[in-house]
Design a protein around this motif. Structure first.
Motif, PDB file in Angstrom:
ATOM      1  N   TRP A   1     -65.098 -30.009  50.349  1.00 23.41           N
ATOM      2  CA  TRP A   1     -64.463 -31.238  50.837  1.00 23.41           C
ATOM      3  C   TRP A   1     -63.488 -30.903  51.968  1.00 23.41           C
ATOM      4  O   TRP A   1     -63.479 -31.543  53.020  1.00 23.41           O
ATOM      5  CB  TRP A   1     -63.738 -31.960  49.698  1.00 23.41           C
ATOM      6  CG  TRP A   1     -62.812 -33.027  50.199  1.00 23.41           C
ATOM      7  CD1 TRP A   1     -61.519 -32.882  50.584  1.00 23.41           C
ATOM      8  CD2 TRP A   1     -63.127 -34.413  50.389  1.00 23.41           C
ATOM      9  NE1 TRP A   1     -61.004 -34.089  50.980  1.00 23.41           N
ATOM     10  CE2 TRP A   1     -61.969 -35.054  50.888  1.00 23.41           C
ATOM     11  CE3 TRP A   1     -64.265 -35.172  50.173  1.00 23.41           C
ATOM     12  CZ2 TRP A   1     -61.917 -36.396  51.162  1.00 23.41           C
ATOM     13  CZ3 TRP A   1     -64.205 -36.530  50.457  1.00 23.41           C
ATOM     14  CH2 TRP A   1     -63.055 -37.118  50.950  1.00 23.41           C
TER      15      TRP A   1
ATOM     16  N   ARG B   1     -65.621 -41.350  45.813  1.00 25.38           N
ATOM     17  CA  ARG B   1     -66.101 -41.409  44.426  1.00 25.38           C
ATOM     18  C   ARG B   1     -67.458 -40.734  44.402  1.00 25.38           C
ATOM     19  O   ARG B   1     -68.253 -40.890  45.319  1.00 25.38           O
ATOM     20  CB  ARG B   1     -66.268 -42.854  43.960  1.00 25.38           C
ATOM     21  CG  ARG B   1     -64.986 -43.617  43.850  1.00 25.38           C
ATOM     22  CD  ARG B   1     -65.296 -45.076  43.518  1.00 25.38           C
ATOM     23  NE  ARG B   1     -64.138 -45.912  43.747  1.00 25.38           N
ATOM     24  CZ  ARG B   1     -63.465 -46.524  42.781  1.00 25.38           C
ATOM     25  NH1 ARG B   1     -63.848 -46.411  41.545  1.00 25.38           N
ATOM     26  NH2 ARG B   1     -62.421 -47.252  43.071  1.00 25.38           N
ATOM     27  N   ARG B   2     -67.704 -39.999  43.342  1.00 27.83           N
ATOM     28  CA  ARG B   2     -68.986 -39.304  43.164  1.00 27.83           C
ATOM     29  C   ARG B   2     -69.364 -38.507  44.417  1.00 27.83           C
ATOM     30  O   ARG B   2     -70.465 -38.602  44.928  1.00 27.83           O
ATOM     31  CB  ARG B   2     -70.077 -40.292  42.775  1.00 27.83           C
ATOM     32  CG  ARG B   2     -69.770 -40.988  41.448  1.00 27.83           C
ATOM     33  CD  ARG B   2     -70.848 -41.924  41.019  1.00 27.83           C
ATOM     34  NE  ARG B   2     -72.014 -41.109  40.650  1.00 27.83           N
ATOM     35  CZ  ARG B   2     -73.231 -41.591  40.495  1.00 27.83           C
ATOM     36  NH1 ARG B   2     -73.464 -42.857  40.638  1.00 27.83           N
ATOM     37  NH2 ARG B   2     -74.219 -40.786  40.177  1.00 27.83           N
ATOM     38  N   PHE B   3     -68.425 -37.697  44.878  1.00 24.87           N
ATOM     39  CA  PHE B   3     -68.632 -36.869  46.070  1.00 24.87           C
ATOM     40  C   PHE B   3     -69.580 -35.731  45.716  1.00 24.87           C
ATOM     41  O   PHE B   3     -69.272 -34.882  44.882  1.00 24.87           O
ATOM     42  CB  PHE B   3     -67.284 -36.332  46.571  1.00 24.87           C
ATOM     43  CG  PHE B   3     -67.405 -35.406  47.741  1.00 24.87           C
ATOM     44  CD1 PHE B   3     -67.860 -35.857  48.965  1.00 24.87           C
ATOM     45  CD2 PHE B   3     -67.061 -34.078  47.612  1.00 24.87           C
ATOM     46  CE1 PHE B   3     -67.973 -35.005  50.039  1.00 24.87           C
ATOM     47  CE2 PHE B   3     -67.166 -33.203  48.679  1.00 24.87           C
ATOM     48  CZ  PHE B   3     -67.629 -33.676  49.901  1.00 24.87           C
ATOM     49  N   ARG B   4     -70.732 -35.725  46.337  1.00 27.71           N
ATOM     50  CA  ARG B   4     -71.768 -34.723  46.039  1.00 27.71           C
ATOM     51  C   ARG B   4     -71.715 -33.593  47.050  1.00 27.71           C
ATOM     52  O   ARG B   4     -71.591 -33.817  48.242  1.00 27.71           O
ATOM     53  CB  ARG B   4     -73.134 -35.387  46.048  1.00 27.71           C
ATOM     54  CG  ARG B   4     -73.255 -36.356  44.914  1.00 27.71           C
ATOM     55  CD  ARG B   4     -74.652 -36.875  44.746  1.00 27.71           C
ATOM     56  NE  ARG B   4     -74.647 -37.772  43.587  1.00 27.71           N
ATOM     57  CZ  ARG B   4     -75.288 -38.896  43.539  1.00 27.71           C
ATOM     58  NH1 ARG B   4     -76.013 -39.286  44.552  1.00 27.71           N
ATOM     59  NH2 ARG B   4     -75.226 -39.650  42.465  1.00 27.71           N
TER      60      ARG B   4
ATOM     61  N   ASP C   1     -66.033 -36.361  40.600  1.00 28.08           N
ATOM     62  CA  ASP C   1     -66.025 -37.782  40.260  1.00 28.08           C
ATOM     63  C   ASP C   1     -65.129 -38.600  41.184  1.00 28.08           C
ATOM     64  O   ASP C   1     -65.525 -39.662  41.659  1.00 28.08           O
ATOM     65  CB  ASP C   1     -65.603 -37.987  38.805  1.00 28.08           C
ATOM     66  CG  ASP C   1     -66.627 -37.411  37.836  1.00 28.08           C
ATOM     67  OD1 ASP C   1     -67.824 -37.452  38.156  1.00 28.08           O
ATOM     68  OD2 ASP C   1     -66.221 -36.930  36.767  1.00 28.08           O
ATOM     69  N   ILE C   2     -63.911 -38.121  41.432  1.00 30.79           N
ATOM     70  CA  ILE C   2     -62.973 -38.866  42.277  1.00 30.79           C
ATOM     71  C   ILE C   2     -62.176 -37.874  43.128  1.00 30.79           C
ATOM     72  O   ILE C   2     -61.705 -36.853  42.627  1.00 30.79           O
ATOM     73  CB  ILE C   2     -61.981 -39.699  41.434  1.00 30.79           C
ATOM     74  CG1 ILE C   2     -62.724 -40.713  40.568  1.00 30.79           C
ATOM     75  CG2 ILE C   2     -60.953 -40.396  42.321  1.00 30.79           C
ATOM     76  CD1 ILE C   2     -61.838 -41.416  39.548  1.00 30.79           C
TER      77      ILE C   2
ATOM     78  N   GLU D   1     -62.178 -34.823  37.594  1.00 27.20           N
ATOM     79  CA  GLU D   1     -63.372 -34.825  36.753  1.00 27.20           C
ATOM     80  C   GLU D   1     -63.086 -35.795  35.612  1.00 27.20           C
ATOM     81  O   GLU D   1     -62.127 -35.621  34.867  1.00 27.20           O
ATOM     82  CB  GLU D   1     -63.636 -33.418  36.199  1.00 27.20           C
ATOM     83  CG  GLU D   1     -64.797 -33.324  35.251  1.00 27.20           C
ATOM     84  CD  GLU D   1     -66.147 -33.441  35.931  1.00 27.20           C
ATOM     85  OE1 GLU D   1     -67.136 -33.672  35.211  1.00 27.20           O
ATOM     86  OE2 GLU D   1     -66.220 -33.305  37.176  1.00 27.20           O
TER      87      GLU D   1
ATOM     88  N   GLU E   1     -70.924 -32.263  41.774  1.00 24.24           N
ATOM     89  CA  GLU E   1     -70.283 -33.534  42.094  1.00 24.24           C
ATOM     90  C   GLU E   1     -68.839 -33.560  41.597  1.00 24.24           C
ATOM     91  O   GLU E   1     -68.540 -33.055  40.524  1.00 24.24           O
ATOM     92  CB  GLU E   1     -71.082 -34.652  41.422  1.00 24.24           C
ATOM     93  CG  GLU E   1     -70.566 -36.041  41.691  1.00 24.24           C
ATOM     94  CD  GLU E   1     -71.425 -37.092  41.028  1.00 24.24           C
ATOM     95  OE1 GLU E   1     -72.515 -37.372  41.553  1.00 24.24           O
ATOM     96  OE2 GLU E   1     -71.013 -37.609  39.984  1.00 24.24           O
TER      97      GLU E   1
END
Length: 72
Positions: free
Chosen positions: A66, A14-17, A24-25, A37, A22
């Motif tokens: 990612w 969640r909220r992967f920066r 969201d999921i 998003e 970012e």
């Protein structure tokens, strides 16, 4: 996130920066990986229209980031 879990997805982040922005999921179901998003709008069409091309590119770049960190 609750909707995705109810549909059989496992929340990976969640909220992967990232350096690109970012996400969201990040969720997975079997071999399917999705980058979500979250947009709060009154209709699905309004939410889809709110996602501009620039944001789509940002999400794609974040997804690639990612995958580089999580190759499995």
């Amino acid at each position: 996130a609750a909707y995705l879990v109810a549909k059989g997805y496992r929340i990976a982040a969640r909220r992967f920066r990232t350096p690109f922005g970012e996400v969201d999921i990040v969720a997975r179901r079997g071999r399917v990986l999705v980058f979500v998003e979250v947009k709060a709008r009154s209709t699905l069409d309004a939410a889809a229209e709110a996602l501009q091309v620039r944001q789509q590119r940002r999400i794609a770049d974040a997804a690639a980031f990612w995958l580089s960190l999580n190759p499995h």
